[in-house]
Design a protein around this motif. Structure first.
Motif, PDB file in Angstrom:
ATOM      1  N   ARG A   1       0.809  -1.229   0.000  1.00 15.26           N
ATOM      2  CA  ARG A   1       0.000   0.000   0.000  1.00 15.26           C
ATOM      3  C   ARG A   1       0.837   1.273   0.000  1.00 15.26           C
ATOM      4  O   ARG A   1       0.527   2.233  -0.727  1.00 15.26           O
ATOM      5  CB  ARG A   1      -0.934   0.014   1.207  1.00 15.26           C
ATOM      6  N   SER A   2       1.886   1.313   0.810  1.00 18.82           N
ATOM      7  CA  SER A   2       2.673   2.547   0.871  1.00 18.82           C
ATOM      8  C   SER A   2       3.380   2.794  -0.461  1.00 18.82           C
ATOM      9  O   SER A   2       3.456   3.930  -0.930  1.00 18.82           O
ATOM     10  CB  SER A   2       3.682   2.496   2.019  1.00 18.82           C
TER      11      SER A   2
ATOM     12  N   LEU B   1       0.791   4.105  -2.871  1.00 20.12           N
ATOM     13  CA  LEU B   1       0.537   5.539  -2.709  1.00 20.12           C
ATOM     14  C   LEU B   1       1.596   6.352  -3.429  1.00 20.12           C
ATOM     15  O   LEU B   1       1.282   7.315  -4.140  1.00 20.12           O
ATOM     16  CB  LEU B   1       0.487   5.895  -1.220  1.00 20.12           C
ATOM     17  N   LEU B   2       2.856   5.971  -3.241  1.00 28.19           N
ATOM     18  CA  LEU B   2       3.941   6.709  -3.905  1.00 28.19           C
ATOM     19  C   LEU B   2       3.793   6.644  -5.427  1.00 28.19           C
ATOM     20  O   LEU B   2       4.027   7.638  -6.116  1.00 28.19           O
ATOM     21  CB  LEU B   2       5.299   6.143  -3.490  1.00 28.19           C
TER      22      LEU B   2
ATOM     23  N   LEU C   1       0.932   8.949  -6.811  1.00 29.28           N
ATOM     24  CA  LEU C   1       1.155  10.406  -6.728  1.00 29.28           C
ATOM     25  C   LEU C   1       1.337  11.015  -8.109  1.00 29.28           C
ATOM     26  O   LEU C   1       0.830  12.107  -8.385  1.00 29.28           O
ATOM     27  CB  LEU C   1       2.384  10.715  -5.886  1.00 29.28           C
TER      28      LEU C   1
ATOM     29  N   ALA D   1      -1.383  21.806  -2.025  1.00 27.29           N
ATOM     30  CA  ALA D   1      -0.747  20.566  -2.489  1.00 27.29           C
ATOM     31  C   ALA D   1      -0.784  19.489  -1.414  1.00 27.29           C
ATOM     32  O   ALA D   1      -0.864  18.292  -1.717  1.00 27.29           O
ATOM     33  CB  ALA D   1       0.695  20.842  -2.903  1.00 27.29           C
ATOM     34  N   ARG D   2      -0.751  19.915  -0.168  1.00 25.98           N
ATOM     35  CA  ARG D   2      -0.733  18.929   0.916  1.00 25.98           C
ATOM     36  C   ARG D   2      -2.029  18.124   0.995  1.00 25.98           C
ATOM     37  O   ARG D   2      -2.053  17.040   1.558  1.00 25.98           O
ATOM     38  CB  ARG D   2      -0.454  19.642   2.243  1.00 25.98           C
TER      39      ARG D   2
ATOM     40  N   LEU E   1      -2.198  14.182  -0.275  1.00 24.34           N
ATOM     41  CA  LEU E   1      -1.656  12.996   0.407  1.00 24.34           C
ATOM     42  C   LEU E   1      -2.706  12.257   1.240  1.00 24.34           C
ATOM     43  O   LEU E   1      -2.835  11.030   1.120  1.00 24.34           O
ATOM     44  CB  LEU E   1      -0.457  13.404   1.258  1.00 24.34           C
ATOM     45  N   PRO E   2      -3.469  12.944   2.081  1.00 22.02           N
ATOM     46  CA  PRO E   2      -4.493  12.213   2.845  1.00 22.02           C
ATOM     47  C   PRO E   2      -5.546  11.560   1.947  1.00 22.02           C
ATOM     48  O   PRO E   2      -6.081  10.504   2.291  1.00 22.02           O
ATOM     49  CB  PRO E   2      -5.135  13.298   3.718  1.00 22.02           C
TER      50      PRO E   2
ATOM     51  N   LYS F   1      -4.080   8.397   0.706  1.00 23.22           N
ATOM     52  CA  LYS F   1      -4.060   7.405   1.788  1.00 23.22           C
ATOM     53  C   LYS F   1      -5.425   6.715   1.888  1.00 23.22           C
ATOM     54  O   LYS F   1      -5.505   5.487   2.004  1.00 23.22           O
ATOM     55  CB  LYS F   1      -3.695   8.065   3.118  1.00 23.22           C
TER      56      LYS F   1
ATOM     57  N   VAL G   1      -5.677   4.199  -1.020  1.00 22.99           N
ATOM     58  CA  VAL G   1      -4.910   2.945  -0.949  1.00 22.99           C
ATOM     59  C   VAL G   1      -5.321   2.106   0.260  1.00 22.99           C
ATOM     60  O   VAL G   1      -5.122   0.895   0.277  1.00 22.99           O
ATOM     61  CB  VAL G   1      -3.379   3.187  -0.946  1.00 22.99           C
ATOM     62  N   ASP G   2      -5.886   2.740   1.280  1.00 21.47           N
ATOM     63  CA  ASP G   2      -6.400   1.970   2.418  1.00 21.47           C
ATOM     64  C   ASP G   2      -7.613   1.143   1.997  1.00 21.47           C
ATOM     65  O   ASP G   2      -7.922   0.123   2.597  1.00 21.47           O
ATOM     66  CB  ASP G   2      -6.794   2.903   3.576  1.00 21.47           C
TER      67      ASP G   2
END
Lengths: 89, 262
Positions: B208-209, B212-213, B216, B229-230, B233-234, B237, B240-241
């Motif tokens: 999963r991690s 996510l990468l 992106l 931009a931030r 990311l959530p 997450k 992918v969760d």
């Protein structure tokens, strides 16, 4: 005076399973940390010296020896290079 | 002047266009429907044709000024409110209008934490959405074409809602060659497949991690600030969760469906 390290502000962090992902929007880089790295990252919300960080890792991960501190020193140097932590105070 | 309402995801848009012909052309992507007078549109747009010059793949310049966010690419200019719910679009032509709409809508859904637009095609199989992501040339459109007669949700820009009960892939109006099937309905994703053209079919799971990468780089989003931009990311997450990620190596035929739908 002992150097202390602290996270740079304004970084976005998420945890995915045992890993941590940090987005630096100043240069649009992404860094992935494993569970120990993520544990240290969590602690670095407040200033920590290398020695204090190593003591926490030894205690909470049941690790011993100088290797812990040496590895953390390299870890902190890398996070500093990436612009994720800075010297505090 | 031509006015019509359309829906993207959960959002109702009202579009006022100074060109009747451009409005008619836009409606092949953005299907019109009768407006409910009691329901305020979520997004109000004014579109003017004839701006700038034809598309040359220039970068999008983004400026925040006096409470407005301005995007300029040379073939389109967007002046938007900070919440992206009201905007004036000056566009060169139909292509510019489509791209401008995608730029604006992707900003809105990220800001509202509603979801993401992914550089991916997506197809329905037995009530589940299969999402195929990849860089240009990886095979997104090829996979979409090979998947016929399955319903198509998107051939290039997949719309994913990230609700409290999980991810949903919605029909997307942002198509490149083939529009979403008229009978395609939103459905939950079975998986996201990172495409590789190969000499044999193979599917491997992605942690999963790492997923996510990888995802992106496939998010359609043009942030106007570091803070904006931030937000991505959530959202990734949450995606992918909820949704498994795979590498998919496929030959140029539809045999990969036996592998992924088993």
């Amino acid at each position: 005076m002992t150097t202390q390290y602290v996270r740079e502000p304004g970084l976005e962090t998420v945890q995915v399973d045992e890993n941590w992902i940090i987005l630096n929007t100043d240069d649009y880089t992404v860094t992935k940390l494993n569970d120990v790295g993520g544990y240290c990252w969590g602690l670095l919300q407040v200033p920590y010296s290398l020695e204090a960080l190593a003591a926490k890792v030894r205690a909470d991960y049941d690790s011993a020896g100088e290797a812990v501190q040496e590895e953390l020193e390299r870890f902190l140097a890398e996070l500093t290079r990436l612009g994720l932590v800075r010297h505090a105070g | 002047m031509s006015t019509f309402h359309t829906q993207i995801g959960d959002h109702i848009l009202r579009i006022d266009c100074d060109s009747t012909e451009l409005a008619r052309s836009l409606q092949t992507n953005f299907h019109p429907f009768p407006a409910d007078p009691s329901q305020e549109p979520h997004i109000r747009l004014q579109i003017q044709e004839g701006y700038g010059s034809a598309f040359r793949n220039d970068p999008v310049k983004i400026v925040v000024e006096a409470g407005r966010i301005v995007y300029d690419r040379g073939d389109y200019r967007i002046e938007s409110s900070e919440d992206f719910r009201q905007a004036a679009l000056a566009v060169h032509d139909l292509l510019s209008a489509r791209h401008a709409l995608m730029t604006l809508y992707s900003a809105l859904i990220v800001r509202e934490g509603w979801g993401l637009l992914l550089h991916a095609s997506s197809v329905v199989e037995r009530g589940r959405a299969y999402v195929f992501a990849g860089r240009s040339g990886a095979g997104k459109s090829t996979v979409a074409r090979l998947s016929a007669p399955r319903a198509l949700l998107a051939d290039e820009a997949t719309l994913i809602k990230l609700g409290p009960s999980g991810a949903t892939v919605c029909p997307s109006p942002f198509h490149s060659e083939w529009p979403a099937s008229r009978d395609a309905a939103a459905c939950s994703p079975a998986g996201i497949y990172l495409l590789h053209q190969a000499v044999s079919d193979e599917r491997t799971g992605v942690e999963r991690s790492d997923g996510l990468l990888r995802l992106l780089e496939f998010v359609f989003y043009w942030p106007h600030s570091s803070a904006a931009a931030r937000h991505v990311l959530p959202l990734l997450k949450r995606l992918v969760d909820d949704v498994p990620i795979y590498e998919l190596y496929f030959r140029k035929n539809n045999a990969f469906w036996e592998l992924i739908s088993s």
